[in-house]
Write a protein that holds these residues in place. Structure first.
Motif, short mmCIF file in Angstrom:
data_model
loop_
_atom_site.label_atom_id
_atom_site.label_comp_id
_atom_site.label_asym_id
_atom_site.label_seq_id
_atom_site.Cartn_x
_atom_site.Cartn_y
_atom_site.Cartn_z
N LEU A 5 0.82 -1.20 0.00
CA LEU A 5 0.00 0.00 0.00
C LEU A 5 0.86 1.25 0.00
O LEU A 5 0.61 2.20 -0.75
CB LEU A 5 -0.92 0.02 1.24
CG LEU A 5 -1.94 -1.11 1.37
CD1 LEU A 5 -2.64 -1.02 2.72
CD2 LEU A 5 -2.96 -1.05 0.25
N GLY A 6 1.89 1.28 0.85
CA GLY A 6 2.67 2.49 1.04
C GLY A 6 3.39 2.96 -0.21
O GLY A 6 3.47 4.17 -0.47
N ASN A 7 3.94 2.03 -0.99
CA ASN A 7 4.67 2.45 -2.18
C ASN A 7 3.76 3.16 -3.18
O ASN A 7 4.11 4.17 -3.77
CB ASN A 7 5.37 1.24 -2.82
CG ASN A 7 4.44 0.07 -3.05
OD1 ASN A 7 3.30 0.06 -2.60
ND2 ASN A 7 4.93 -0.94 -3.73
N PHE A 8 2.54 2.63 -3.35
CA PHE A 8 1.60 3.27 -4.27
C PHE A 8 1.09 4.59 -3.68
O PHE A 8 0.84 5.55 -4.43
CB PHE A 8 0.42 2.34 -4.55
CG PHE A 8 0.82 1.09 -5.27
CD1 PHE A 8 1.09 1.11 -6.63
CD2 PHE A 8 0.94 -0.12 -4.59
CE1 PHE A 8 1.47 -0.04 -7.30
CE2 PHE A 8 1.32 -1.28 -5.25
CZ PHE A 8 1.59 -1.24 -6.61
N LEU A 9 0.95 4.65 -2.36
CA LEU A 9 0.46 5.88 -1.73
C LEU A 9 1.41 7.04 -1.98
O LEU A 9 0.99 8.13 -2.38
CB LEU A 9 0.28 5.65 -0.23
CG LEU A 9 -0.14 6.88 0.59
CD1 LEU A 9 -1.49 7.41 0.11
CD2 LEU A 9 -0.18 6.54 2.07
N ILE A 10 2.71 6.83 -1.77
CA ILE A 10 3.68 7.91 -1.96
C ILE A 10 3.66 8.41 -3.41
O ILE A 10 3.65 9.63 -3.66
CB ILE A 10 5.08 7.44 -1.55
CG1 ILE A 10 5.17 7.33 -0.03
CG2 ILE A 10 6.16 8.39 -2.08
CD1 ILE A 10 6.50 6.85 0.49
N LYS A 11 3.61 7.50 -4.36
CA LYS A 11 3.63 7.93 -5.76
C LYS A 11 2.33 8.64 -6.14
O LYS A 11 2.37 9.64 -6.88
CB LYS A 11 3.86 6.70 -6.65
CG LYS A 11 5.26 6.10 -6.49
CD LYS A 11 5.37 4.74 -7.16
CE LYS A 11 6.72 4.11 -6.88
NZ LYS A 11 6.82 2.73 -7.38
N ARG A 12 1.20 8.17 -5.62
CA ARG A 12 -0.06 8.83 -5.92
C ARG A 12 -0.08 10.24 -5.32
O ARG A 12 -0.57 11.19 -5.95
CB ARG A 12 -1.23 8.01 -5.35
CG ARG A 12 -1.56 6.75 -6.13
CD ARG A 12 -2.51 7.03 -7.28
NE ARG A 12 -3.78 7.56 -6.82
CZ ARG A 12 -4.81 6.81 -6.39
NH1 ARG A 12 -4.70 5.48 -6.38
NH2 ARG A 12 -5.94 7.38 -6.03
N VAL A 13 0.42 10.37 -4.10
CA VAL A 13 0.44 11.67 -3.44
C VAL A 13 1.38 12.62 -4.17
O VAL A 13 1.07 13.81 -4.35
CB VAL A 13 0.84 11.53 -1.96
CG1 VAL A 13 1.13 12.89 -1.33
CG2 VAL A 13 -0.27 10.82 -1.18
N ALA A 14 2.54 12.12 -4.61
CA ALA A 14 3.46 12.98 -5.36
C ALA A 14 2.80 13.50 -6.63
O ALA A 14 2.92 14.69 -6.97
CB ALA A 14 4.73 12.20 -5.69
N ASP A 15 2.08 12.64 -7.33
CA ASP A 15 1.37 13.08 -8.54
C ASP A 15 0.30 14.12 -8.19
O ASP A 15 0.13 15.11 -8.91
CB ASP A 15 0.72 11.88 -9.24
CG ASP A 15 1.75 10.96 -9.89
OD1 ASP A 15 2.87 11.42 -10.16
OD2 ASP A 15 1.42 9.78 -10.11
N GLU A 16 -0.41 13.88 -7.10
CA GLU A 16 -1.46 14.80 -6.68
C GLU A 16 -0.88 16.17 -6.35
O GLU A 16 -1.42 17.21 -6.76
CB GLU A 16 -2.19 14.21 -5.47
CG GLU A 16 -3.38 15.00 -4.99
CD GLU A 16 -4.64 14.70 -5.79
OE1 GLU A 16 -5.62 15.44 -5.59
OE2 GLU A 16 -4.63 13.76 -6.61
N LEU A 17 0.21 16.17 -5.59
CA LEU A 17 0.83 17.44 -5.21
C LEU A 17 1.40 18.18 -6.42
O LEU A 17 1.35 19.42 -6.48
CB LEU A 17 1.93 17.18 -4.18
CG LEU A 17 1.46 16.78 -2.78
CD1 LEU A 17 2.65 16.37 -1.92
CD2 LEU A 17 0.68 17.91 -2.11
N GLN A 18 1.94 17.42 -7.35
CA GLN A 18 2.51 18.06 -8.54
C GLN A 18 1.42 18.76 -9.36
O GLN A 18 1.66 19.83 -9.93
CB GLN A 18 3.23 17.01 -9.39
CG GLN A 18 4.27 17.60 -10.31
CD GLN A 18 5.20 16.53 -10.86
OE1 GLN A 18 4.76 15.46 -11.28
NE2 GLN A 18 6.49 16.81 -10.85
N ARG A 19 0.24 18.16 -9.38
CA ARG A 19 -0.87 18.81 -10.08
C ARG A 19 -1.35 20.04 -9.33
O ARG A 19 -1.65 21.08 -9.93
CB ARG A 19 -2.03 17.81 -10.26
CG ARG A 19 -1.82 16.80 -11.36
CD ARG A 19 -3.11 16.08 -11.69
NE ARG A 19 -3.57 15.27 -10.56
CZ ARG A 19 -3.23 14.00 -10.38
NH1 ARG A 19 -2.43 13.39 -11.24
NH2 ARG A 19 -3.68 13.33 -9.35
#
Length: 432
Positions: A261-275
């Protein structure tokens, strides 16, 4: 005498519930159970919740013994497939080799609340694994199914803020596992505009976070955790947001241990913040090194090093040991760390570089390091005196580390780590 009678009554009651639970399991797997699975599964879940601990142990043992594949049938199907590797024979072999308890769990999952109940069952199972390793096959079935049901494609990413329901905010406080949240004022500061908190949720557990990550928005990569969790600090203006630093990630569901779960969470959050904040150019962590002090105390073992590197590691360990007069407990005090002579301070830094850059890929490597490196992060910078809390001093002599998430290179770095190579900055490499 009264205690003995109570104990005997609990055993009789537990045995009765266990018999009823096993009957429900067989009913649920029957053709009749296929049609009435919701009602039977609801009764089954209720009976499991009423089982005392010793009866739970017996239940898992029966799952292992009575709900496993038939060895003779599996052998026959395997021989048939070996002689004629047709699609039909392969399908028959697959069906025969699948443990009936997997279908049992699928049918339990159909009932309202079934998913959460299976997660709770696995939590109870995991607690027994150290003393009952023979249950490993049962655990493998739970993990297999939960990994499918909690696939990141099914999960919902939500931002947690001060306006989130009080029940959710209370769970964030309770489950924070890295840097304890000191009440509501502390939580409020962690949810100010220069902070973010994101969590994964599952549609079947809409009010229960599975895992959450806390992020600080900063002008530069952080070197110490105290300023990030200072509840009296003033929020930074948005114009200073250049770096997103992940400084805490916490699992909320022990029954989902081992489910990615954690690995996907960090990448999803990074994408969200970048947007949301296109000015963010750097995504990194400020992470603990929980196994470092224990490794140093054990003599800094690191197998497979070239002779020259092994000698530098041994020299660094000897330098630090001599500076402590052989007593590493002296490094559990911030004043002692700050007073280390330069050679010893450099030795501590070098030991951390070896621990993360060379020891991390091994099976016994630091769990936090393995998580981030396997997730495609790069070992970027070491931070002496980064965490001077009692926990930070005890685990890592105050040392912390920044992992850099270069979103264009995470896949390449992940592949390197799988091959035993740690992606790291030139600064870290120079310490080896």
């Amino acid at each position: 005498m009264l205690d003995e009678l109570k104990s005997a009554a609990r055993k009789v009651n537990g045995a009765r519930h266990l018999r009823g639970l096993l009957i429900d399991c067989k009913r649920l797997l029957s053709e009749r159970g296929e049609a009435n699975s919701v009602a039977i599964a609801s009764d089954l879940i209720a009976r499991f919740r009423e089982l005392p601990d010793d009866a739970q142990a017996s239940f898992f043992e029966r799952l292992s013994r009575d709900f496993s594949p038939d060895p003779k049938a599996v052998l026959q199907s395997a021989q048939a497939y070996a002689e004629a590797p047709s699609a039909a024979n392969l399908q028959r072999l697959t069906q025969t080799a699948e443990p009936p308890r997997q279908e049992l769990l699928r049918r339990i999952n159909r009932t309202p609340g079934g998913t959460g109940s299976i997660v709770a069952m696995r939590r109870a199972l995991l607690a027994r694994m150290p003393k009952q390793p023979e249950l490993q096959a049962v655990e493998a079935d739970f993990l297999h199914l939960l990994s499918s049901w909690f696939n990141p494609g099914f999960l919902q990413l939500r931002r947690v803020d001060w306006n989130s329901p009080a029940q959710l905010l209370e769970q964030i406080i309770r489950h924070e596992a890295v840097h304890q949240i000191d009440g509501w004022d502390d939580l409020r500061r962690r949810l100010q505009p220069d902070r973010r908190c994101f969590a994964f949720f599952h549609p079947q557990l809409p009010d229960e976070p599975l895992i959450f990550v806390e992020v600080a928005l900063l002008p530069a990569m952080p070197a110490a955790v105290a300023p990030l969790i200072d509840k009296t600090s003033a929020p930074l203006p948005a114009g200073q947001f250049k770096v997103a630093a992940f400084y805490s990630i916490s699992n909320c569901q022990p029954g989902l241990k081992g489910v990615s779960l954690g690995n996907f969470l960090i990448k999803r959050v990074a994408d969200e913040l970048q947007r949301e904040l296109p000015q963010l150019k750097t995504f990194c962590t400020l992470s603990p090194i929980p196994g470092f002090a224990r490794w140093v105390r054990a003599g800094a073992p690191c197998e497979g090093l070239p002779k020259a590197r092994a000698q530098r590691l041994a020299e660094a360990h000897a330098t630090l040991r001599d500076a402590c007069a052989g007593d590493f407990d002296k490094l559990l005090h911030a004043s002692a760390l700050k007073a280390l002579p330069e050679p010893a301070a450099q030795a501590l830094l070098r030991l951390a570089a070896y621990y993360l850059g060379c020891h991390a890929p091994s099976a016994g490597g630091d769990p936090v390091a393995r998580f981030h490196l396997d997730n495609g992060a790069r070992l970027e910078r070491l931070n002496p005196l980064g965490d001077l809390s009692p926990k930070g001093l005890r685990q890592s002599f105050g040392m912390m580390v920044n992992y850099l998430y270069d979103l264009d290179k995470v896949e390449t770095h992940h592949e390197k780590f799988v091959q035993g190579e740690v992606a790291q900055s030139r600064l870290l490499t120079s310490l080896l």
